[in-house]
Design a protein around this motif. Structure first.
Motif, short mmCIF file in Angstrom:
data_model
loop_
_atom_site.label_atom_id
_atom_site.label_comp_id
_atom_site.label_asym_id
_atom_site.label_seq_id
_atom_site.Cartn_x
_atom_site.Cartn_y
_atom_site.Cartn_z
N PHE A 176 2.05 -5.50 3.37
CA PHE A 176 1.34 -6.23 4.42
C PHE A 176 1.50 -7.74 4.19
O PHE A 176 1.00 -8.27 3.19
CB PHE A 176 -0.14 -5.84 4.43
N THR A 177 2.19 -8.40 5.10
CA THR A 177 2.47 -9.82 4.91
C THR A 177 1.58 -10.72 5.77
O THR A 177 1.64 -11.94 5.64
CB THR A 177 3.95 -10.12 5.24
N LYS A 178 0.78 -10.12 6.64
CA LYS A 178 -0.10 -10.92 7.49
C LYS A 178 -1.53 -10.39 7.43
O LYS A 178 -1.74 -9.18 7.43
CB LYS A 178 0.37 -10.88 8.95
N ALA A 179 -2.48 -11.32 7.41
CA ALA A 179 -3.89 -10.91 7.41
C ALA A 179 -4.22 -10.20 8.71
O ALA A 179 -3.64 -10.49 9.77
CB ALA A 179 -4.78 -12.14 7.23
N VAL B 118 0.86 -1.19 0.00
CA VAL B 118 0.00 0.00 0.00
C VAL B 118 0.90 1.24 0.00
O VAL B 118 1.87 1.31 0.75
CB VAL B 118 -0.93 0.01 1.23
N THR B 119 0.56 2.17 -0.88
CA THR B 119 1.33 3.41 -0.98
C THR B 119 0.42 4.59 -0.63
O THR B 119 -0.63 4.76 -1.24
CB THR B 119 1.89 3.59 -2.40
N TRP B 120 0.85 5.34 0.36
CA TRP B 120 0.14 6.57 0.73
C TRP B 120 0.81 7.73 0.00
O TRP B 120 2.05 7.84 -0.01
CB TRP B 120 0.24 6.82 2.23
N THR B 121 0.01 8.62 -0.58
CA THR B 121 0.55 9.81 -1.23
C THR B 121 -0.13 11.03 -0.64
O THR B 121 -1.36 11.09 -0.56
CB THR B 121 0.28 9.76 -2.75
#
Ligand SMILES: [Cu+2]
Length: 118
Positions: A95-98, A61-64
């Motif tokens: 994010f690697t974990k639910a 996820v990228t926040w701008t």
């Protein structure tokens, strides 16, 4: 168009198609239009948008920051923490974990959002 450009376009097209096929196939196999491997949150007018973002495990996820005011994106549970983002600066986290990851802007704590990883 010059002759040279036409030649380059003719060469580029099959290469582009091959790249698209290679890059596109895993996503087509996943067959889940609601989630993409990469997603964006735009910070605009003191709002994280979308406020709730749902992504698959492994998504980045990228926040701008689209505001002319600095903001941050900081996980409420300490999972991720951006630096102060000036206008058009970005912060990315994979994010690697639910789970559900609420976050907020430390400069304006009323600004909140969450990422749902599933
Ligand atoms: Cu802020």
């Amino acid at each position: 168009m010059t002759k040279k450009n036409v030649w380059i376009a003719g060469l580029a097209m099959p290469v582009m198609i091959a790249v698209l096929l290679l890059a596109g196939s895993p996503r087509v196999a996943a067959n889940d239009q609601a989630s993409a491997a990469n997603a964006e949150v735009k910070i605009d007018n003191f709002v994280f948008g979308p406020q709730t973002l749902t992504v698959p495990v492994g998504a980045t996820v990228t926040w701008t920051n689209k505001d002319d005011i600095p903001h941050t994106s900081v996980s409420t549970d300490g999972v991720f923490k951006s630096k102060v983002l000036d206008t058009d600066e970005k912060f990315s986290y994979t994010f690697t974990k639910a789970g559900t990851y609420p976050y907020f802007c430390t400069i304006h704590p009323k600004m909140t959002g969450k990422v749902v990883v599933q």
